[in-house]
Motif scaffolding. Sequence first.
Motif, PDB file in Angstrom:
ATOM      1  N   PRO A   7       0.751  -1.096   0.031  1.00  0.00           N
ATOM      2  CA  PRO A   7       0.109  -0.029  -0.125  1.00  0.00           C
ATOM      3  C   PRO A   7       0.824   1.337   0.000  1.00  0.00           C
ATOM      4  O   PRO A   7       0.516   2.133  -0.609  1.00  0.00           O
ATOM      5  N   SER A   8       1.909   1.383   0.639  1.00  0.00           N
ATOM      6  CA  SER A   8       2.794   2.540   0.765  1.00  0.00           C
ATOM      7  C   SER A   8       3.251   2.875  -0.716  1.00  0.00           C
ATOM      8  O   SER A   8       3.425   3.839  -0.855  1.00  0.00           O
ATOM      9  N   THR A  26       1.769   2.252  -3.418  1.00  0.00           N
ATOM     10  CA  THR A  26       0.809   3.055  -4.516  1.00  0.00           C
ATOM     11  C   THR A  26       0.358   4.288  -3.723  1.00  0.00           C
ATOM     12  O   THR A  26       0.118   5.077  -4.704  1.00  0.00           O
ATOM     13  N   LYS A  27       0.411   4.520  -2.435  1.00  0.00           N
ATOM     14  CA  LYS A  27      -0.094   5.989  -1.849  1.00  0.00           C
ATOM     15  C   LYS A  27       1.155   6.888  -2.401  1.00  0.00           C
ATOM     16  O   LYS A  27       0.816   7.933  -2.773  1.00  0.00           O
ATOM     17  N   ILE A  78       0.722   7.831  -6.166  1.00  0.00           N
ATOM     18  CA  ILE A  78      -0.399   8.753  -6.287  1.00  0.00           C
ATOM     19  C   ILE A  78       0.124  10.184  -5.932  1.00  0.00           C
ATOM     20  O   ILE A  78      -0.093  11.338  -6.630  1.00  0.00           O
ATOM     21  N   ALA A  79       0.891  10.058  -4.625  1.00  0.00           N
ATOM     22  CA  ALA A  79       1.573  11.544  -4.602  1.00  0.00           C
ATOM     23  C   ALA A  79       2.607  12.116  -5.584  1.00  0.00           C
ATOM     24  O   ALA A  79       2.542  13.223  -6.017  1.00  0.00           O
ATOM     25  N   SER A 127       8.228  13.767  -1.589  1.00  0.00           N
ATOM     26  CA  SER A 127       6.688  13.014  -1.372  1.00  0.00           C
ATOM     27  C   SER A 127       7.054  11.665  -0.858  1.00  0.00           C
ATOM     28  O   SER A 127       6.288  10.950  -0.338  1.00  0.00           O
TER      29      SER A 127
END
Length: 196
Positions: free
Chosen positions: A148-149, A151-152, A155-156, A194
Amino acid sequence: MKKPYHHGNLRAALLEAARARLAEGAEATLSLRDLAARVGVSVNATYRHFDSKEALLMELAAEGFDALRAHMLGAVAQLGAADTIERLHATGEAYVHFAQHDPALFQLMFGREGRFAEYERFRQSAEAAFAVVVGCVAAVQQVAMDEPSATKAAIAAWSLVHGFAILSLGGYLEALPEALRPNVREVVKMLEVSLA
């Protein structure tokens, strides 16, 4: 006299004509009838490949994401054995350069709101392009792509370069004094922030 239905590769010709029409800034007035006239076939012939203007535009947008993905992968491949953060920078620069090189197609790709779930080909192409960014971020973080990290953070990262591309295309940055305008390389280097 009716125009013939036969054409060497009508589907590709229609997409090429649509892309040229978009470059003229004419999405609102683009029609299958107009495109048929441009490639020299009857309007009925266009329906053998696209059942509507929207279907044609969605295919063109999907092809745009395919091209964006190839452009980003090409930029990374040119680096050879560069470190992971340099690969992420190259991906971001390629993204912005793609937008600046073909702004009409870029705006079409990101202007199909509400249709993401309706067109499988479009969704798959967009996801494949995004996966390039996720892969670069995962490599920087030294985690699996499905973490998940990754993907997050991707996105940033995507948001940063996409926002810069939109501001650049819209002419918003030109209102600033030149000394205050970041170039694309300066912006993509902020991707490290980011990721932190």
